[in-house]
Structure formats: C-alpha cells, structure tokens
Scaffold this motif. Structure first.
Motif, short mmCIF file in Angstrom:
data_model
loop_
_atom_site.label_atom_id
_atom_site.label_comp_id
_atom_site.label_asym_id
_atom_site.label_seq_id
_atom_site.Cartn_x
_atom_site.Cartn_y
_atom_site.Cartn_z
N ALA A 274 0.83 -1.21 0.00
CA ALA A 274 0.00 0.00 0.00
C ALA A 274 0.86 1.26 0.00
O ALA A 274 0.55 2.24 -0.67
N PRO A 280 -0.68 6.72 1.42
CA PRO A 280 -2.00 6.10 1.60
C PRO A 280 -3.01 7.08 2.18
O PRO A 280 -2.71 7.87 3.07
N ASP A 281 -4.23 7.02 1.66
CA ASP A 281 -5.35 7.73 2.25
C ASP A 281 -5.89 6.85 3.39
O ASP A 281 -6.09 5.64 3.19
N ASP A 283 -8.82 6.40 4.81
CA ASP A 283 -10.05 5.66 4.50
C ASP A 283 -9.79 4.52 3.53
O ASP A 283 -10.27 3.39 3.74
N GLU A 284 -9.03 4.79 2.48
CA GLU A 284 -8.73 3.74 1.51
C GLU A 284 -7.88 2.64 2.13
O GLU A 284 -8.06 1.46 1.81
N LEU A 285 -6.96 3.02 3.01
CA LEU A 285 -6.10 2.03 3.65
C LEU A 285 -6.93 1.09 4.51
O LEU A 285 -6.76 -0.15 4.45
N ASP A 287 -10.18 0.47 4.32
CA ASP A 287 -11.08 -0.33 3.48
C ASP A 287 -10.33 -1.45 2.77
O ASP A 287 -10.82 -2.58 2.67
N SER A 288 -9.13 -1.15 2.27
CA SER A 288 -8.37 -2.18 1.56
C SER A 288 -7.90 -3.28 2.51
O SER A 288 -7.90 -4.46 2.15
#
Length: 333
Positions: A274, A280-281, A283-285, A287-288
């Motif tokens: 990542a 890394p954002d 929220d995206e981190l 969620d991923s």
C-alpha cells in the motif's frame, strides 16, 4: 410499555387466526369442499396450501420483526460504543473500521477512540479478553473513562491510571479478565509518546516510499487487570510522524487471522504494498485492509479485528522574508 407489548402479542396472533378462520370457513360453507371428485380435491388442496403458506408467513413475521428490532438496538449500541470518528483531528486525517467475530453484531471486544485535547491528539486502542458480544460492557467502561480522562489529565500516565481504576470497578475483582491497551499522544510537531499494556505496537508508513516499520517496538507492560501498574510510569518517546506519514493501529486479531491453510495474515507485506503506490489515504487504507482480511480468511475469522489509521496532514509554513524585514523595520523605528 406493557400496553405496547400486549398489542404486539395480539398482533402476532392475528394473522395466523385469520388464516385459520379462512380454512374453517371454506371447509364448512363451500360446496366444493363437500365433494369427492378430483377437481374438488385439487381445489381443496390449493386452498389449504395457501392457508398453510399464510400460517408459516405469519409465524415467521414475528421473529423477523424481533430480529430487525434487535439489529437496530445493536446499531444504536455501536454508535454509542464505537462512535464514528471525525475525518480530521487537529491536522490529522483519521479513519477506523472493525470486524466482529460475532456474525450478528457489528461490535465486540475491540475498542478505539481519538480525541483532540490541549495536550495533543490522544488515541486509545484496546482489546478485551474474549470476542463477540460478551466483552462489550468492559469495552464501554474503558472507553467511557478514556473520553473523560484524555481531556482532564495533563500527563499520559494519569490517563492510563484512570483507565485501570475504571476497569477494576467494572470487573469487581474478576482477576481472570484483562484488557490490552495502547495509549498514544501525538503533539503538534508530530512527536509521539506512548504507554503500552500488552498491545501490538502500531506501524508507521513512510511518505512516498515503501518504508514500513514498527513504531517504538519496546517491550510493553502487562495487560490491564491482572497486575497493578508500576509506581513509575513515564510515557515512552517513540519518534515522530512527519507530514504525509501514516500510523496504523490494530488489534492482535488482524495479524492472527489465518487462511484455510493456517497461514497468518501478512500485514507488514500488505502495508508495504500500500505504501509503495503512493501516500496512503486513511479511508482507503482501512477499506483495503478489511477487504484483504476478508479474502484471506474467506469470511471465517475467530476473533474481533479493529483498525485505526492516522495521517499527519500538518505542513509547516516557511517563514516569509518580507515579513521579517517589515518587522525589523517597524521595531527599529
């Protein structure tokens, strides 16, 4: 309340009674029901099939309504226990998420919170012994104490001692229970101070690089509960998170998650991948990572899991030379 329960109980019997009345009325009054021919038998079978279907639907409707009500209560409890964190706290971008080992609940024994105080952004992440619904009361006691102590206590050690006292009052002498707790204090310059009682240390993701390392990594104190805290309890300096860097806090259920072949979840490798793409954002981190955990375990995991990501979005404004000159000129006059 009593009248509402009585009305609900009467309503639960109304639909089955209606379908039963339909069956009795058909049998006693319909001429077709008195005949023995093939057509009459088919018609009677169709009527009683419809009646049986209606009865089953009526019987199921009550428990389904109760289940929907219990789920709404669980969602309300989640909003109180693990209330949504603000997307930004004093210049830090924040995101969190969890997976409960109890399939019918959204919360469990993992806890987290982050608040902006006069002493910096203070963060707690903990893990109550056990999983699912049983540890929720203990998690609520710890979180409630933190939300007050984080603002009241000048030193981080004072916050931890308040958590210990709240836990002991809640447990009432049950020595077999314990909670792992990680306390962080992130100051304006990005300096991080920590107190760790048996919890995994967080990961730090470097800015625009694939560098992922453990923050601090020293030997933690024992979990809260079985043993008293030591008299001397200085917060440990763990370095800094620079602008653009991310801290990823997690409970031990994340690294202990296994796939069908018994292999542990590769958290460090997943974070490195990542971080190698871009900054890394949060929220995206989160969620991923949740998606990767579900894929790794096939949706079958035996422990609660929680994730909390914080990115330092603070940027220093360089000193303006014109402002300095003007200041010097005005002071000289």
């Amino acid at each position: 309340m009593i009248r509402e329960k009585a009305r609900a109980r009467v309503a639960s019997f109304a639909l089955p009674a209606m379908w039963g009345a339909v069956a009795v009325t058909y049998k006693l009054t319909c001429p077709l029901a008195q005949q023995n021919g093939l057509g009459a038998r088919i018609a009677s079978s169709a009527v009683f099939l419809a009646v049986g279907t209606g009865l089953i639907a009526g019987v199921r409707r009550g428990p389904l309504r109760e289940l929907a009500r219990f789920r709404e209560i669980a969602r309300a409890a989640q909003r109180v226990l693990l209330r949504p964190l603000p997307p930004r706290l004093d210049g830090l971008a924040v995101a969190a998420g969890q997976l409960s080992a109890h399939r019918n609940a959204d919360v469990g024994g993992d806890l987290y919170e982050a608040v902006a105080t006069d002493h910096g952004v203070r963060v707690v992440m903990g893990d109550v012994r056990g999983h699912g619904l049983a540890p929720i009361g203990t998690a609520a006691a710890v979180l409630g104490s933190f939300r007050e102590a984080a603002h009241d206590e000048r030193e981080l050690c004072g916050v931890l001692r308040r958590l210990e006292r709240a836990l002991r009052r809640h447990l009432g002498g049950a020595d077999e229970e314990f909670v792992t707790v990680l306390l962080l204090e992130i100051r304006d310059d990005g300096s991080v101070f920590a107190l760790n009682c048996g919890h995994p240390w967080p990961y730090r993701l470097g800015r625009a690089s694939a560098v992922v390392d453990r923050l601090c990594g020293a030997e933690p104190l024992p979990p809260l509960g079985p043993f008293p805290l030591p008299e001397s309890l200085p917060a440990r300096y763990c370095g800094r998170i620079r602008p653009g860097e991310v801290l990823l806090l997690h409970t031990d259920g994340v690294e202990d998650a296994r796939d069908a072949d018994g292999r542990f979840f590769p958290l460090h490798r997943t974070l490195t991948e990542a971080a190698s793409a871009r900054t890394p954002d949060p929220d995206e981190l989160v969620d991923s990572l949740r998606g990767a955990l579900l894929r790794h375990t096939g949706g079958r995991y035996g422990d609660d899991m929680a994730l909390l990501a914080l990115r330092n979005d603070r940027h220093r404004v360089p000193r303006q030379s014109g402002a300095v000159t003007k200041s010097r000129t005005s002071s000289g006059s």
